[in-house]
Design an enzyme around this catalytic site. Structure first.
Site, mmCIF file in Angstrom:
data_model
loop_
_atom_site.group_PDB
_atom_site.id
_atom_site.type_symbol
_atom_site.label_atom_id
_atom_site.label_comp_id
_atom_site.label_asym_id
_atom_site.label_seq_id
_atom_site.Cartn_x
_atom_site.Cartn_y
_atom_site.Cartn_z
ATOM 1 N N MET A 30 0.849 -1.192 0.000
ATOM 2 C CA MET A 30 0.000 0.000 0.000
ATOM 3 C C MET A 30 0.893 1.253 0.000
ATOM 4 S SD MET A 30 -3.380 -1.015 2.140
ATOM 5 C CE MET A 30 -2.734 -0.780 3.771
ATOM 6 N N HIS A 37 9.390 -3.792 3.214
ATOM 7 C CA HIS A 37 8.905 -3.958 1.832
ATOM 8 C C HIS A 37 10.066 -4.228 0.873
ATOM 9 C CE1 HIS A 37 5.696 -1.126 3.436
ATOM 10 N NE2 HIS A 37 4.965 -2.133 3.001
ATOM 11 N N GLN A 61 -10.181 -2.775 2.956
ATOM 12 C CA GLN A 61 -9.639 -3.395 4.166
ATOM 13 C C GLN A 61 -9.584 -2.438 5.356
ATOM 14 O OE1 GLN A 61 -5.834 -4.173 1.941
ATOM 15 N NE2 GLN A 61 -4.908 -3.901 3.938
ATOM 16 N N LYS A 151 5.057 -10.397 9.437
ATOM 17 C CA LYS A 151 4.514 -9.590 10.538
ATOM 18 C C LYS A 151 2.989 -9.730 10.532
ATOM 19 C CE LYS A 151 4.175 -5.053 10.411
ATOM 20 N NZ LYS A 151 2.731 -4.793 10.608
#
Ligand code: PAF
Length: 285
Positions: A30, A37, A61, A151
């Site tokens: 996102m 990332h 979401q 995570k």
């Protein structure tokens, strides 16, 4: 590196790559990219011939009270980081490109067996929103491999299960959690934390490691540990959402006869919701 914003254009590029025999690795994000990332891109580089990263803040979401509108947008910096990491294509669709009905979808993907617990309990629409966008992105990108950070272990499990159940020809890979030196799991939401909160935040990981060690040392009353630890978390300045010891394979509530364990925590620090987990295996007795 090329940035592409329409489904038609990214499909064309991918078709060409696949016709040339290239395998496609996919990293869904996102945006507001951090070292976690980038580690996904780096790992995909080793696995696949071309790496495609998507940047799309998925409204489905987020609940109406969450941070969809204020979610950090740092596209220029994200593109620089992706370029440096050796990413090949960035897919940056508009909201309308993905959801013609704007913030809703007539079709939703729900992995019922893994929802309603942990994050699915306190964020009831969240995992359906994640599964729906990832299913759409898988259908657009048609990756051979897709990688997700551990995570968000429940998210990873949901996506893996969805891909298996819906016969999606993609290998879903889980990548190790990247942490700051003080143990804090990297997250885009850490940017919301004040200096004082940043001092407290690593305590979550310390608590997880402490509980892991007490279990390794022979503590067996998992429900009592959960109860005590929730109190410790709240006393440390957080507002705990959950602290649960579950099985790694199917996220069932763990008992002392299970060996592959995962401890999950979610807690608010001020307005910021943080999550973390540790996973470990007990020696068979
Ligand atoms: O983990 C995330 O950043 C998001 O949930 C994902 C997988 C990109 C779906 O929007």
């Amino acid at each position: 590196m090329r940035t592409i914003s329409t489904v038609a254009d990214i499909r064309e590029v991918i078709n060409t790559e696949k016709q040339n025999g290239k395998t496609v690795g996919f990293v869904a994000t996102m945006g507001n990219l951090h070292a976690g990332h980038i580690s996904l891109v780096t790992q995909m580089r080793e696995q696949a011939d071309i790496v495609i990263t998507s940047i799309f803040i998925n409204p489905l979401q987020f609940s109406p009270t969450e941070d969809f509108d204020s979610y950090p947008k740092t596209l220029d910096r994200d593109l620089e980081k992706l370029q440096t990491a050796g990413n090949d294509f960035v897919f940056t669709p508009s909201l309308k490109e993905i959801y013609p009905d704007q913030k809703s979808s007539k079709t939703l993907v729900n992995v019922a067996a893994l929802d309603g617990i942990l994050c699915g309990k306190s964020r009831p629409e969240h995992l359906t929103g994640v599964a729906t966008i990832v299913a759409k992105l898988f259908n657009i990108i048609t990756p051979d491999y897709a990688i997700f950070g551990l995570k968000d272990y429940q998210q990873y499990m949901v996506i893996k299960q969805m891909a298996a159940d819906l016969c999606m020809p993609v290998k879903v890979i889980g990548a190790p959690i990247i942490r700051a030196e003080n143990g804090l799991a990297l997250s885009s939401r850490n940017g919301y934390l004040s200096t004082a909160e940043l001092e407290v935040a690593p305590r979550l990981n310390q608590v997880l490691n402490y509980v892991k060690q007490t279990i390794i040392d022979g503590e067996t009353d998992f429900r009592e540990i959960e109860k005590q630890t929730l109190m410790i978390i709240n006393e440390s300045g957080f507002k705990a959402d959950y602290f649960e010891i579950r099985t790694q394979e199917n996220l069932k509530v763990a008992t002392n006869t299970d060996h592959k364990l995962a401890i999950f925590v979610a807690a608010y620090l001020g307005k910021t919701r943080l999550i973390d987990n540790v996973r470990f295996e007990l020696d068979a007795k």
